[in-house]
Design a protein around this motif. Structure first.
Motif, short mmCIF file in Angstrom:
data_model
loop_
_atom_site.label_atom_id
_atom_site.label_comp_id
_atom_site.label_asym_id
_atom_site.label_seq_id
_atom_site.Cartn_x
_atom_site.Cartn_y
_atom_site.Cartn_z
N GLY A 29 -27.39 62.17 -1.21
CA GLY A 29 -26.80 61.17 -0.31
C GLY A 29 -27.37 61.15 1.09
O GLY A 29 -26.85 60.48 1.96
N GLN A 30 -28.47 61.88 1.34
CA GLN A 30 -28.95 61.99 2.72
C GLN A 30 -29.60 60.71 3.22
O GLN A 30 -29.74 60.52 4.43
CB GLN A 30 -29.89 63.19 2.87
CG GLN A 30 -29.18 64.51 2.58
CD GLN A 30 -27.96 64.71 3.47
OE1 GLN A 30 -28.09 65.04 4.65
NE2 GLN A 30 -26.76 64.51 2.93
N VAL A 33 -25.96 57.56 1.93
CA VAL A 33 -24.70 57.51 2.69
C VAL A 33 -24.91 56.84 4.04
O VAL A 33 -24.14 55.98 4.46
CB VAL A 33 -24.07 58.91 2.82
CG1 VAL A 33 -22.88 58.88 3.77
CG2 VAL A 33 -23.63 59.43 1.45
N GLN A 34 -26.00 57.20 4.72
CA GLN A 34 -26.28 56.57 6.02
C GLN A 34 -26.58 55.09 5.85
O GLN A 34 -26.20 54.27 6.69
CB GLN A 34 -27.44 57.28 6.73
CG GLN A 34 -27.11 58.68 7.21
CD GLN A 34 -25.93 58.72 8.17
OE1 GLN A 34 -25.60 57.74 8.83
NE2 GLN A 34 -25.27 59.87 8.24
N LYS A 37 -23.37 53.39 5.47
CA LYS A 37 -22.65 53.33 6.74
C LYS A 37 -23.15 52.18 7.61
O LYS A 37 -22.39 51.54 8.31
CB LYS A 37 -22.79 54.66 7.49
CG LYS A 37 -21.92 55.77 6.91
CD LYS A 37 -22.28 57.12 7.47
CE LYS A 37 -21.84 57.29 8.91
NZ LYS A 37 -22.10 58.69 9.36
N GLN A 100 -30.15 71.23 7.65
CA GLN A 100 -28.90 70.71 7.08
C GLN A 100 -29.20 69.63 6.03
O GLN A 100 -28.54 69.57 4.99
CB GLN A 100 -28.01 70.12 8.19
CG GLN A 100 -27.43 71.16 9.13
CD GLN A 100 -28.17 71.24 10.43
OE1 GLN A 100 -29.41 71.29 10.44
NE2 GLN A 100 -27.46 71.27 11.54
N ARG A 180 -38.54 63.09 11.63
CA ARG A 180 -39.30 64.09 10.86
C ARG A 180 -39.86 63.54 9.55
O ARG A 180 -40.35 64.26 8.73
CB ARG A 180 -38.49 65.38 10.65
CG ARG A 180 -38.31 66.14 11.95
CD ARG A 180 -37.35 67.28 11.84
NE ARG A 180 -35.99 66.84 11.62
CZ ARG A 180 -35.18 66.42 12.60
NH1 ARG A 180 -35.59 66.42 13.84
NH2 ARG A 180 -33.97 66.03 12.32
N ASP B 42 -23.37 59.98 14.59
CA ASP B 42 -22.88 59.31 13.38
C ASP B 42 -24.04 58.78 12.52
O ASP B 42 -23.85 57.91 11.70
CB ASP B 42 -21.92 58.18 13.75
CG ASP B 42 -20.91 57.89 12.63
OD1 ASP B 42 -20.79 58.72 11.71
OD2 ASP B 42 -20.26 56.83 12.69
N THR B 43 -25.25 59.27 12.76
CA THR B 43 -26.40 58.81 11.96
C THR B 43 -27.21 60.00 11.45
O THR B 43 -28.39 59.86 11.15
CB THR B 43 -27.33 57.90 12.78
OG1 THR B 43 -27.70 58.59 13.98
CG2 THR B 43 -26.66 56.59 13.14
N ALA B 44 -26.60 61.17 11.37
CA ALA B 44 -27.23 62.36 10.79
C ALA B 44 -28.36 62.93 11.61
O ALA B 44 -29.21 63.63 11.10
CB ALA B 44 -27.74 62.08 9.38
N GLN B 45 -28.40 62.65 12.90
CA GLN B 45 -29.49 63.19 13.70
C GLN B 45 -29.05 64.33 14.60
O GLN B 45 -29.81 65.26 14.83
CB GLN B 45 -30.09 62.07 14.58
CG GLN B 45 -30.26 60.82 13.78
CD GLN B 45 -31.37 59.93 14.27
OE1 GLN B 45 -32.27 60.37 14.97
NE2 GLN B 45 -31.31 58.69 13.89
N GLY B 47 -26.28 66.56 14.52
CA GLY B 47 -25.79 67.84 13.99
C GLY B 47 -24.47 68.32 14.56
O GLY B 47 -24.03 69.42 14.21
N CYS B 61 -20.94 64.17 8.49
CA CYS B 61 -20.89 62.71 8.68
C CYS B 61 -21.82 62.02 7.71
O CYS B 61 -21.87 60.81 7.62
CB CYS B 61 -21.26 62.32 10.11
SG CYS B 61 -23.02 62.09 10.38
N SER B 62 -22.59 62.82 6.97
CA SER B 62 -23.63 62.27 6.10
C SER B 62 -23.26 62.44 4.64
O SER B 62 -24.12 62.36 3.79
CB SER B 62 -24.94 63.00 6.35
OG SER B 62 -25.87 62.13 6.86
#
Lengths: 263, 159
Positions: A29-30, A33-34, A37, A100, A180, B42-45, B47, B61-62
């Protein structure tokens, strides 16, 4: 995020039966999910593959490394077997996203998404790996179709990827410092009788660089590719890098990858 | 429609009835009222939402809450000992001034604890690479890096 119906099947068969219409499979979901959203994706149904433990795991017989589709990037990066048999693959997995993201993201999810700047497609095409699904086995030339597009049917699920071990290999990427993702990434693999060079990030989909493959097959050394000029036609041009710059980077990354493979 | 998610949070079993689209961080903050886990970008950047799931640092949040079904989650509230004694990593952040405004700190500490389990004596380079997924807009990272090195060595020493 728009509402959807959630499913958590306990077998690949049950998951495939649910996968139709506007449904989406959820691996780590990396990306998905975003994307949901941001409402860039609004699936009617989410089919969470998280309960399919059989799809996670790494097997190696010293000649081939087979990685289950739900294996997390962190597990590939830290696997003693992958490090021993295809160290370049472990290193590549350790360069994806951040730690993560690597704890959640999966190889199957990455390949099914086929982001033009993703890392795993370079390894799959660069080693001529086999993508195994619930229906068939696909070569990378069959699998990768275009930007975010693969040969997968709606109810087709990647179960594993099988990598033949090269004699030596390396992956070098010039990464976007924020995301990245690869601005350009080059995977070079020497199988003795043949050499494969796969480029990600530069074009709409991962591609092989035939001229470099030929030069490296004749002599596996950095100078074999150092003077090969890559054409910018058809390469990506965006706010991160122009097509001209990306074309230049392909040669630079290929040269560094050969240097790294020789170390 | 609603689904039931069952998990352990900081050692306690939790069952929450949530909408399917609910994120893990929403369950943690709004259902369990554990507001130490933050939502930054809120965008996984950034942490700031990092929690430990089955021992691994992940971005809450991801992921959907349902992706944590059956797992053990630890948030910053579960890091210190029950008597309030700080975890060695928290103590190191305090000692080395590894925070200013503190917004990113819960995510930093959770990620650092997971990292330190695998790197008992990390180099500065290893620490900086491990922090790729955690942004801090105050400190310039220098003292965070120092704190994580000291925290990792303190964790190894207390084993």
């Amino acid at each position: 995020m728009h509402a959807f119906k959630y499913h958590r099947p306990s077998s690949v068969k049950a998951a495939a039966a649910l996968a139709k219409g506007e449904a989406k499979l959820l691996a780590g979901g990396q990306t998905l999910v975003q994307t949901m959203k941001l409402r860039l994706a609004s699936p009617s149904d989410i089919i969470d593959l998280g309960a399919l433990q059989d799809l996670a795991g790494i097997q190696s017989d010293g000649k081939t490394v087979t990685i289950g589709a739900m294996t997390r990037h962190a597990d590939v990066a830290h696997s003693a077997e992958v490090k021993k048999t295809i160290p370049a693959l472990a290193a590549l997995a350790g360069m994806i996203g951040d730690r993560q993201v690597r704890a959640m993201g999966t190889i199957g999810g990455s390949l099914a998404n086929n982001d033009p700047a993703a890392d795993y497609p370079a390894a799959v095409l660069g080693m001529g790996a086999t993508v195994i699904t619930n229906k068939r086995k696909l070569s990378p030339d069959e699998f990768f179709k275009g930007m975010f597009t693969t040969a997968l049917a709606a109810d087709e699920i990647i179960t594993a990827v099988s990598f033949p071990a090269p004699k030596r290999a390396a992956y070098i990427k010039f990464k976007n410092p924020a995301s990245r993702f690869a601005i350009v990434g080059v995977f070079v693999a020497d199988f003795g009788s043949s050499v494969r060079v796969a480029v990600t990030g530069a074009g709409p989909v991962v591609f092989r660089q035939a001229e470099m493959e030929k030069a490296l097959a004749a002599k596996f050394a950095p100078e074999s590719v150092a003077n090969i000029k890559v054409k910018q036609d058809g390469l990506n041009s965006d706010l991160h890098a122009s097509a001209e710059y990306r074309a230049h980077l392909v040669t630079v990354m290929a040269k560094r990858a050969v240097e790294a493979a020789l170390k | 429609m609603a689904v039931k998610v069952s998990l352990k949070v900081n050692g306690k079993s939790v069952v929450a009835e949530v909408e399917e689209r609910t994120l893990l961080v929403t369950v943690i903050r709004e259902h369990l009222r554990l507001t130490g886990t933050h939502v930054g970008c809120d965008t996984a950047q950034c942490g700031a939402c990092t929690v430990s799931m089955n021992g691994r640092a992940v971005k809450s949040c991801s992921m959907l809450a349902m992706q944590a079904e059956g797992t053990e989650v630890m948030t910053i509230e579960g890091v210190a000992h029950a008597d309030g004694t700080l975890h060695p990593m928290q103590a190191a952040f305090k000692e080395h001034h590894g925070l200013q405004c503190g917004f990113c700190t819960p995510g930093m500490v959770i990620n650092a604890i997971d990292f330190a389990k695998h790197h008992p004596d990390p180099s500065e380079q290893e620490i900086r690479e491990a922090l790729e997924g955690n942004l801090c807009r105050c400190t310039g990272y220098h003292n965070i890096v120092k704190a994580i090195g000291a925290g990792a060595r303190a964790m190894a020493a207390s084993k």
